[in-house]
Design a protein around this motif. Sequence first.
Motif, mmCIF file in Angstrom:
data_model
loop_
_atom_site.group_PDB
_atom_site.id
_atom_site.type_symbol
_atom_site.label_atom_id
_atom_site.label_comp_id
_atom_site.label_asym_id
_atom_site.label_seq_id
_atom_site.Cartn_x
_atom_site.Cartn_y
_atom_site.Cartn_z
ATOM 1 N N PHE B 7 0.824 -1.207 0.000
ATOM 2 C CA PHE B 7 0.000 0.000 0.000
ATOM 3 C C PHE B 7 0.860 1.259 0.000
ATOM 4 N N SER B 8 1.970 1.248 0.765
ATOM 5 C CA SER B 8 2.852 2.422 0.732
ATOM 6 C C SER B 8 3.410 2.604 -0.669
ATOM 7 N N MET B 12 3.060 5.979 -2.761
ATOM 8 C CA MET B 12 4.242 6.701 -3.200
ATOM 9 C C MET B 12 4.262 6.847 -4.715
ATOM 10 N N MET B 13 3.731 5.829 -5.408
ATOM 11 C CA MET B 13 3.685 5.944 -6.866
ATOM 12 C C MET B 13 2.773 7.099 -7.275
ATOM 13 N N LEU B 45 -4.441 10.271 0.997
ATOM 14 C CA LEU B 45 -5.494 9.416 1.555
ATOM 15 C C LEU B 45 -4.993 7.987 1.721
ATOM 16 N N LEU B 46 -4.348 7.510 0.683
ATOM 17 C CA LEU B 46 -3.867 6.135 0.699
ATOM 18 C C LEU B 46 -2.809 5.953 1.782
ATOM 19 N N TYR B 52 -3.263 3.913 9.143
ATOM 20 C CA TYR B 52 -4.356 3.384 9.960
ATOM 21 C C TYR B 52 -4.276 1.861 10.028
ATOM 22 N N LEU B 53 -4.022 1.263 8.849
ATOM 23 C CA LEU B 53 -3.944 -0.193 8.753
ATOM 24 C C LEU B 53 -2.854 -0.736 9.670
ATOM 25 N N SER B 54 -1.715 -0.032 9.653
ATOM 26 C CA SER B 54 -0.578 -0.456 10.460
ATOM 27 C C SER B 54 -0.937 -0.437 11.939
#
Lengths: 547, 107
Positions: B7-8, B12-13, B45-46, B52-54
């Motif tokens: 997801f990171s 970042m992309m 947002l991502l 949040y997921l972490s």
Amino acid sequence: MKDSFRQSMKWFHTWVGLIVGWVLFFMFLTGTLGYFYQEITRWMEPERPFIEHNISNERLLDIAQAYLINNAQGVDEWDIMLPSVRDQNLRVGWRHPAEAGKKRGKYKIKVLDANTGDEIERRATGGGRLLYRMHYRFHYLPTEISYWIVGFCSMLMLLAVITGVVIHKKIFTDFFTFRAKKGLLGWLDIHNVLSVIALPFHFMITYSGLLFFLFTYMVLSTNLQTNEDELDAMLDEIYPRTAHLEKANQAAKMLDISILYQQAKTTWQADELSYVEMFAANDVNAHVLFVRHETDITYNPEDEVMVNAVTGELILQKPKEYTVTSMIHNGFFSLHEGHFAGSIARWIYFFTGLIGSAMIASGLILWTTKRKPKQLKNPNGPDFGYRLVEQLNIGTIVGLPIAIAMYFYANRLLPVDMANRVNWEANVMFISWAMLLIYPIFRPANKAWYEQLTLAALVYFALPLVNVLTTNKHLGNSLLQQDWNLAGFDLTLLVVGGCFAFAAYKFRALQVNIRPSKQAIKKVEKQCVQAMNESLLPLQQVNKDQC
Amino acid sequence: MLVLISFSFAAMMLFCLAMTKHRKQVLEDEISSLTVRFFRPFAWLLLLFTGYLSVDMYGWSIGPALFFGALTIAILLLILLLTYRAKIVPPLAVIMPLIASIGIFIN
């Protein structure tokens, strides 16, 4: 000093980095290996058995307790370390009585065979612990002095990190920029990228590193501002003490630890024991502490379950009293050492550590690359200073990894019954490093780089082979037994060897490109003559292109 | 952990595509400037979601630390790919989070 703020910071960053760069590289690399020190130790003691699959924690506890009943008589406090991802052998340990003239006895660990319950005779080795201790306690220096050197270097590192952020003009616009084929710019980009992407790590590791020897570095402050009692109170607040359990001096029969473990299992609602500590063994007051893998960076009281070993009742009072200060302090330690990290997180720690080492290395290389064109024009050849930096770069950046490999070779090849074996393992490492530092003096820089890179590749590729020839814990067997702990070590060696081989190949390829062929030279000469006839400006361009 | 990295990577992309310099490296066709304007807020947002997921997976204490670790690895991967294999970045940024999420649901 230079005129503008940024200029002077740049000057500062350059020279601070240069002065302590090599020491920092050593500290970063050995420290990075420290994230795997248990795994390294296990590899360095090939007498240990392979992993035992499908064996329950209860069975392991029974085996360990049976051994301890027979072999640790009269010992009040002992520990049982269960097999984990990091070290897949069952171990027990306790502090032995102090030798004459020493305050405390040595804590010795014994490795048990999970099938037979016998102790395993292991070779004398410094293991991963010696290797990682080097990153804050230099091997040949007295403790106090090395702490001061480490502190000095870390402080300069912290300054370099901060000034680095200040002088990096375009952190966000150049965030993803890596111009690989642009020579000097490429090196600058590598240095920037490696610094920026792991900036939280660099800052955290340097800052928390300084906290480790807080009372050594802040000695003036503690001496002048506190008296003895205040200092003791402060130490108590920062370092939580385990409450000492007094013996009642009444012998009692303890229950089996495997039965007591059920209490912990119900509390956690999971079978995830990491280690067991015993206090006041075989006494009415005997207590046993079950500890699972850490679930919090600071301290989670629920990770520990204390049980009375005679009556089997759960004890709710926690054995360690943590204050807020000590939790923060412990948090920094835990972040630095990655106590909480599972296997993937541990690999991430390892990689970020390598990124840190590579950042330092690229900074050092950048220093020489920047000065190279000017130095090569020098009629008497490059300055002494420039040559020294270049030689130290070659001898450290490639030399140190080779020296570390030599440490592993020494572990396999030195006679098992040799006197002072532990010291000689380290001696072999430092002798090889010294040789690799001296070697570049006698070779042109390009050749020295290439030769040492090739040597590094060879040394790392050959190490698993030596392992095959000297032990039965080699890659073939460890893969067969699915012992990823041991197999991972050998596979990593091969990958590292591959990286060095690739680097050597790339280096050679670049050198060939830079050195023009005969035809190219003729062409350039022609161009130059033409250019000279036309005007002076294009000539300079041609020259620039060819340099 | 892998889900965090992927997801990171995607976040970042998006940051990267919001910059004209890198967009040219990665995409062959020029896309409308309106779409581009959405990249950066979307990336934030991502990234927030990944954070949040972490925390959701590892708790307030370990979560943030691992988030930074995952971010470091993701950016390293992205920069290397940008330099040597720029074209596979967008498909990878879609596939990796998908596989990682499916992996979580299976477990």
